[in-house]
Design an enzyme around this catalytic site. Structure first.
Site, PDB file in Angstrom:
ATOM      1  CD  GLU A 128      -3.211  -0.950   0.983  1.00 11.38           C
ATOM      2  OE1 GLU A 128      -3.504   0.162   0.523  1.00 11.38           O
ATOM      3  OE2 GLU A 128      -4.015  -1.882   1.107  1.00 11.38           O
ATOM      4  CG  HIS A 173      -5.501   0.369   6.054  1.00 15.99           C
ATOM      5  ND1 HIS A 173      -6.884   0.477   6.103  1.00 15.99           N
ATOM      6  CD2 HIS A 173      -5.250  -0.831   5.483  1.00 15.99           C
ATOM      7  CE1 HIS A 173      -7.416  -0.616   5.589  1.00 15.99           C
ATOM      8  NE2 HIS A 173      -6.455  -1.431   5.213  1.00 15.99           N
ATOM      9  CG  HIS A 191      -8.446  -4.895   8.052  1.00 20.50           C
ATOM     10  ND1 HIS A 191      -7.824  -6.012   7.538  1.00 20.50           N
ATOM     11  CD2 HIS A 191      -8.194  -3.889   7.163  1.00 20.50           C
ATOM     12  CE1 HIS A 191      -7.214  -5.708   6.399  1.00 20.50           C
ATOM     13  NE2 HIS A 191      -7.414  -4.431   6.162  1.00 20.50           N
ATOM     14  CG  HIS A 198     -10.504  -2.691   2.863  1.00 22.97           C
ATOM     15  ND1 HIS A 198      -9.761  -2.380   1.758  1.00 22.97           N
ATOM     16  CD2 HIS A 198      -9.595  -3.108   3.796  1.00 22.97           C
ATOM     17  CE1 HIS A 198      -8.475  -2.611   1.989  1.00 22.97           C
ATOM     18  NE2 HIS A 198      -8.353  -3.040   3.219  1.00 22.97           N
TER      19      HIS A 198
HETATM   20 ZN   LIG Z   1      -6.674  -3.329   4.445  1.00 18.35          ZN
END
Ligand SMILES: [Zn+2]
Length: 266
Positions: free
Chosen positions: A117, A140, A142, A212
């Protein structure tokens, strides 16, 4: 062998490792889920900035104009947050963006390839820095409860989910004053996803990616974690009320407005 012995950088690495541990403990970082990048340019000495590369040059998909010659601490591709917590620099790398802004190389400590990413993280850093915002962190992860809520189409309209979460407990409005943006589902890791996120970063502190995960930007990795954690608390309150069989009432608009004024929020 440590290539950089620098107390300020060590503190930053310790903060990222601490947060990585929380992400794992919260159950938000299954396998290699999630990634963190921190702009550490201001923490390095000129000597450290001139360290030789320990990798080849890796091209970036676009020129990062505002990040030319900048340095980032980034979690590694396919690396697990639980091991970032226990062995940070075996699972992260320090990278240098070229003076042309279109490639990078690793300078420390191990040749750990950055998260896949990375281009999208750098696009967000580039956008914010280019706008004169002193942003340091992109985080980031989840969060199970928040991701579950994005499976409800009614919550995907702008500001519906953010407003609902604000109304579950006063703290959420104070800790996440700009609220929660929503990005419709897009391929993970794509620049399309990054671009859709960037369009919301002016308006929101935290963005949810449909089905996501969550993404937070800010000056400090602990604060980025705290924002997502507080939103998750609100989600938990909502879910527990629903599990008890009722729709939670939520703070009224007047009570929310009272908070905004009392805490001089945006
Ligand atoms: Zn992810």
């Amino acid at each position: 062998m440590k290539l950089i012995k620098n107390d300020k950088l060590e503190c930053q690495i310790a903060d990222v490792a601490e947060v990585a541990g929380y992400l794992w403990q919260r159950g938000w970082a299954e396998r290699n889920g999630g990634n963190i990048s921190v702009n550490v340019t201001d923490l390095l000495t000129d000597e450290e900035k001139a360290l030789p590369a320990i990798s080849e040059r890796y091209p970036l998909p676009k020129v990062m104009n505002a990040l030319k010659g900048n340095f980032f601490l980034v979690t590694g591709t396919n690396r697990r947050m639980r091991y970032v917590a226990s062995h940070p620099m075996e699972n992260m790398a320090v990278i240098r963006i070229s003076d042309t802004g279109d490639w990078y190389e690793i300078i420390a400590d191990n040749p750990v390839r950055p998260t896949s990413e990375l281009p999208s993280h750098l696009s967000m850093h580039d956008y914010l820095k280019g706008r004169g915002i002193d942003n340091k962190v992109v985080l980031h992860t989840h969060p199970t409860d928040l991701v579950a809520m994005t499976h409800n189409r009614a919550f995907l309209q702008p500001d519906v989910l953010g407003k609902l979460l604000w109304s579950m407990i006063p703290e959420t409005r104070v800790i996440v004053p700009k609220g929660l943006g929503i990005v419709p589902y897009k391929l993970p890791g794509s620049l399309e996803l990054a671009d859709a996120t960037i369009r919301l970063l002016d308006r929101y502190d935290v963005v949810m990616w449909e089905k996501h995960g969550a993404l937070a930007v800010g000056g400090d990795v602990i604060e980025c974690f705290d924002m997502i954690d507080t939103l998750s608390k609100s989600a938990q309150i909502y879910l527990q009320a629903r599990a008890m069989g009722f729709e939670p009432e939520g703070l009224t608009d007047e009570q929310s407005e009272e908070l905004r004024k009392a805490f001089r929020l945006v």
